[in-house]
Scaffold this active site. Structure first.
Site, PDB file in Angstrom:
ATOM      1  N   ARG A  37      -8.022 -20.043   6.162  1.00 38.64           N
ATOM      2  CA  ARG A  37      -8.395 -21.418   6.563  1.00 38.64           C
ATOM      3  C   ARG A  37      -9.805 -21.756   6.086  1.00 38.64           C
ATOM      4  NH1 ARG A  37      -4.822 -24.173   9.326  1.00 38.64           N
ATOM      5  NH2 ARG A  37      -3.376 -23.193  10.793  1.00 38.64           N
TER       6      ARG A  37
ATOM      7  N   ASP B  20       0.841  -1.199   0.000  1.00 38.21           N
ATOM      8  CA  ASP B  20       0.000   0.000   0.000  1.00 38.21           C
ATOM      9  C   ASP B  20       0.872   1.243   0.000  1.00 38.21           C
ATOM     10  OD1 ASP B  20      -2.376  -1.330   0.086  1.00 38.21           O
ATOM     11  OD2 ASP B  20      -2.984  -0.641   2.082  1.00 38.21           O
TER      12      ASP B  20
ATOM     13  N   GLY C 235      -0.478  -3.586   3.962  1.00 42.32           N
ATOM     14  CA  GLY C 235      -1.074  -2.254   3.945  1.00 42.32           C
ATOM     15  C   GLY C 235      -0.338  -1.335   4.883  1.00 42.32           C
TER      16      GLY C 235
ATOM     17  N   GLY D 192      -3.831  -7.087   7.929  1.00 37.65           N
ATOM     18  CA  GLY D 192      -3.250  -7.308   9.247  1.00 37.65           C
ATOM     19  C   GLY D 192      -1.835  -7.860   9.245  1.00 37.65           C
TER      20      GLY D 192
ATOM     21  N   GLY E 298      -5.593  -2.571   8.685  1.00 39.97           N
ATOM     22  CA  GLY E 298      -5.268  -1.464   9.581  1.00 39.97           C
ATOM     23  C   GLY E 298      -5.171  -1.846  11.038  1.00 39.97           C
TER      24      GLY E 298
ATOM     25  N   LYS F 242      -7.195   1.271  -5.535  1.00 45.41           N
ATOM     26  CA  LYS F 242      -8.460   0.856  -4.930  1.00 45.41           C
ATOM     27  C   LYS F 242      -9.625   1.691  -5.433  1.00 45.41           C
ATOM     28  CE  LYS F 242      -6.567  -0.840  -0.520  1.00 45.41           C
ATOM     29  NZ  LYS F 242      -6.730  -2.296  -0.663  1.00 45.41           N
TER      30      LYS F 242
END
Lengths: 294, 192
Positions: free
Chosen positions: A165, A24, A235, A214, A153, A81
């Protein structure tokens, strides 16, 4: 004889990004740092998710000037985006010549029911998904690449792990079902039947599948790769950390050497502060970005 | 002996599939330790800037250069061609082995990427050109092995072949026959 923008060509660019890190960036300066650190592509957005969380307000597509500046600064693919359902932002990104569009839950959604019909746009799309049904619906709409939504974030990888998963479980279930069960699975997942057929035939998602949301450390990136992702998006994890260039490079090397603990130890030394993390349980339901889209 | 596939970033798993289809042993190359018992080499598509950065500290490219100079059959597709080229127009680092000048992303950005009908291995077949490089010029010791309309999109100099497109994304019979001939049998490919 040449044919442009076939699905094979859209999907093909994602194939070339595999094993890589997409970072990002909010301006050309960050894009250059990302490219020099070995990013396979950069993702342009107005603000990184961690800032969107703090500042609030409506998060939109980057400004045209910023996008043009980033495109003229780096030679790696430039992704950008658009808001969920905002097909005009997507048309503009197509016109600008952006290489890949991320119809992203990180920005404020423009449509509460519908995603963009991605078949109508020449530029390939990547979409977030939390489970197999969502991934199949996006592929049905024309997405040429899927990523986990994770919880952007937060610097907390648990949601990305959960989504990955869940997708793997769904894929395995489709593969191990017999043909007579496919339609009933399509009903259960609210997913297009033809995409399930493709998964059954190929033994995997018919498009590339990255991890996102994350990821903050080299270990996080390697974890997602060992869980079977084709590559990672990072990000806020880079430009919200103490030393972005070093951390970016370490995450790139960790993504290549995801199954080599000695390399992972080596690259994780002296990286400075990681971004401050957030516990998912401390977030209000309305603050969870992964809930956007369906 | 195995074919080494450079596995820093990019479409290396697609090349792995090609070799699996040919029943040829392979090794994914990430550092110098992976280079034992290699009799041929594939440099995949992907982002060349990213691959250059990842190997920087390990000096893997120096070892690859030595292997290729020793004469093992070597194939580079797209970013792989850029890595093999003697000169890259924007001044990018490369191994500097294949006597030609290439231009990165020469057809334009992704919206200009295309499937094109290529004459390769005496057959015509659709192949993917993705933000592809162009071969701007090549020396006389380099022969043409693939052509798209009037453009040369594949060249060979002795043991080194560079292609602008991605046969690993199609893994069609025409390509697999050629690959078997070149990488497995070690024969020279035919020119036009």
């Amino acid at each position: 004889m040449k044919v442009e923008s076939t699905f094979k060509i859209k999907k093909g660019l994602a194939e070339m990004l595999k094993g890589g890190v997409i970072m990002d960036v909010v301006n050309a300066e960050q894009a250059l740092i990302a490219e020099k650190s070995g990013a396979a592509a950069v993702m342009a957005l107005e603000r990184v998710p961690a800032d969107i969380r703090v500042e609030g307000g409506v998060a939109r597509m980057s400004s045209v000037e910023t996008l043009e500046e980033i495109m003229s600064t780096v030679s790696v693919p430039v992704m950008a985006k658009s808001r969920i359902g905002h097909f005009v932002e997507a048309q503009m990104l197509e016109e600008l010549g952006i290489d890949f569009i991320d119809e992203s839950e990180v920005l404020t959604p423009a449509d509460d029911k519908n995603h963009i019909n991605k078949h109508d746009i020449k530029t390939p799309f990547v979409n977030g998904a939390t489970n197999i049904g969502e991934a199949c619906r996006r592929i049905g709409e024309g997405a040429a690449m899927i990523r986990t939504k994770g919880e952007a974030g937060t610097g907390n990888v648990i949601e990305a792990v959960k989504h990955m998963r869940s997708m793997t479980e769904g894929i395995n279930r489709i593969i191990s079902s017999d043909k007579n069960q496919l339609m009933s699975l399509a009903k259960e997942y609210s997913a297009p039947f033809s995409v399930l057929e493709d998964i059954k035939k190929e033994g995997k998602l018919p498009v590339v599948n990255f991890a996102a949301g994350g990821i903050a450390t080299p270990a996080d990136a390697a974890l997602m790769m060992q869980l079977g992702c084709d590559g990672v998006f990072v990000g806020s994890g880079i430009f919200k950390s103490g030393d972005p260039a070093d951390r970016a490079e370490a995450i790139v090397i960790a993504t290549t050497n995801f199954d080599n603990p000695s390399k992972l130890v080596e690259v994780s030394k002296n990286l400075g502060e990681a971004m401050v993390g957030l516990n998912i349980d401390d977030l209000d339901e309305s603050e969870k970005l992964a809930k956007r889209g369906w | 002996m195995a074919t080494g596939i450079l596995a820093l970033q990019g479409s290396f798993n697609d090349h792995r599939k090609s070799l699996e289809l040919l029943d040829k042993e392979y090794v994914l190359i990430k550092d110098n330790g992976d280079l034992k018992n290699i009799d041929s080499l594939i440099l995949p598509g992907g982002e060349s800037t990213s691959m250059i950065k990842i190997q920087e500290e390990s000096e893997l490219f120096d070892s690859l250069k030595k292997l290729i100079n020793d004469g093992i059959p070597t194939l580079g597709t797209c970013a792989g061609l850029i890595l093999l080229a003697k000169d890259v127009l924007d001044g990018s680092v490369s191994l500097g082995l294949l006597d030609c000048v290439v231009e990165r992303n020469a057809y334009g950005r992704q919206n200009e990427s295309f499937e094109g009908l290529v004459k390769f291995n005496n057959n015509s077949q659709m192949y993917c050109f993705i933000r592809a490089p162009k071969i701007i010029s090549a020396r006389h010791n380099v022969k043409n092995v693939a052509q798209l309309d009037d453009e040369i999109v594949g060249i060979q100099e002795n043991n080194i072949v560079g292609l602008c497109f991605h046969p690993e994304l199609t893994n069609d019979e025409n390509y697999l026959n050629w690959l078997n001939n070149f990488i497995v049998e070690g024969n020279n490919v035919r020119s036009f």
